[in-house]
Design an enzyme around this catalytic site. Sequence first.
Site, short mmCIF file in Angstrom:
data_model
loop_
_atom_site.label_atom_id
_atom_site.label_comp_id
_atom_site.label_asym_id
_atom_site.label_seq_id
_atom_site.Cartn_x
_atom_site.Cartn_y
_atom_site.Cartn_z
N GLY A 46 0.83 -1.19 0.00
CA GLY A 46 0.00 0.00 0.00
C GLY A 46 0.86 1.24 0.00
O GLY A 46 2.07 1.17 0.29
N GLN A 51 3.19 9.99 1.27
CA GLN A 51 4.48 9.29 1.25
C GLN A 51 5.32 9.68 0.04
O GLN A 51 6.54 9.47 0.06
CB GLN A 51 4.27 7.78 1.29
CG GLN A 51 3.75 7.27 2.63
CD GLN A 51 3.62 5.77 2.63
OE1 GLN A 51 2.64 5.22 2.15
NE2 GLN A 51 4.63 5.08 3.13
N CYS A 99 6.43 -0.46 6.85
CA CYS A 99 6.01 0.74 6.12
C CYS A 99 7.18 1.20 5.27
O CYS A 99 8.32 1.23 5.75
CB CYS A 99 5.60 1.83 7.11
SG CYS A 99 5.07 3.36 6.32
N LEU A 100 6.88 1.58 4.03
CA LEU A 100 7.95 2.03 3.14
C LEU A 100 8.60 3.32 3.67
O LEU A 100 9.72 3.64 3.28
CB LEU A 100 7.39 2.26 1.73
CG LEU A 100 6.84 1.01 1.03
CD1 LEU A 100 6.28 1.38 -0.34
CD2 LEU A 100 7.91 -0.07 0.89
N HIS A 141 -3.90 1.19 8.12
CA HIS A 141 -2.52 1.68 8.06
C HIS A 141 -2.43 2.84 7.06
O HIS A 141 -1.84 3.89 7.37
CB HIS A 141 -1.60 0.52 7.66
CG HIS A 141 -0.17 0.91 7.45
ND1 HIS A 141 0.86 0.45 8.25
CD2 HIS A 141 0.43 1.71 6.53
CE1 HIS A 141 2.00 0.97 7.83
NE2 HIS A 141 1.77 1.74 6.78
N GLU A 142 -3.00 2.65 5.87
CA GLU A 142 -2.87 3.69 4.83
C GLU A 142 -3.64 4.95 5.20
O GLU A 142 -3.16 6.06 4.99
CB GLU A 142 -3.34 3.15 3.47
CG GLU A 142 -2.52 1.97 2.93
CD GLU A 142 -1.03 2.20 2.96
OE1 GLU A 142 -0.58 3.35 2.79
OE2 GLU A 142 -0.29 1.21 3.17
N HIS A 145 -1.91 7.33 7.44
CA HIS A 145 -0.95 8.24 6.79
C HIS A 145 -1.62 9.58 6.46
O HIS A 145 -0.96 10.63 6.49
CB HIS A 145 -0.42 7.62 5.49
CG HIS A 145 0.70 6.65 5.67
ND1 HIS A 145 1.94 7.02 6.14
CD2 HIS A 145 0.79 5.32 5.42
CE1 HIS A 145 2.74 5.96 6.17
NE2 HIS A 145 2.06 4.91 5.75
NI NI Z 1 2.96 2.98 5.55
#
Ligand code: NI
Length: 176
Positions: A46, A51, A99-100, A141-142, A145
């Site tokens: 995701g 991000q 997480c990226l 999670h997304e 953000h």
């Molecule tokens: Ni993330």
Amino acid sequence: MAVRRVLRMGEPLLREVAAPVTRFDAELASLIADMDDTMRAQSGAGLAAPQIGVGLRVVIFELKENPRYPHVSPVPYTVLVNPQLTPLGAEQEEGWEGCLSVPGMRGLVPRYRRLRYQGSDAAGAPIDRTVEGFHARVVQHEVDHLDGILYPQRVRDLRNFGFEDALAGQMTPMPD
Ligand code: NI
């Protein structure tokens, strides 16, 4: 379309509340194309627009069937604009997340097990789904953000947060 740089924890935009999308235009389509390219280049499950440095309420996610994660059901590729989450029931379950924007780390995070999510797709058509398990987790999670929250802020016990290679064998593997 381009693979964009992924912001890392500590960069201010990741702590800000993103703005609603008001126009479903070519600019939005271009943003989503860049998000797709970036998520796939990093093998993420995701990605949220902040991000890649864009403060808009847009997330994408997808989990293909993967023999490395036999316990995780696939999640269809989804573009979700202006999401609204409604937990169904109070039940939460803990799962390992990555997480990226927090590369190399994993943490054990509680999330609602079941929820309804609503919003729009890339063209502005309504989306309304009721999901559970990993699908519910990735959406939470997304969407976090978009409210300036990264998963380490949700870890209840920091003993359950660390480097992925150091934690190997101690956690149920979960993709980013
Ligand atoms: Ni993330």
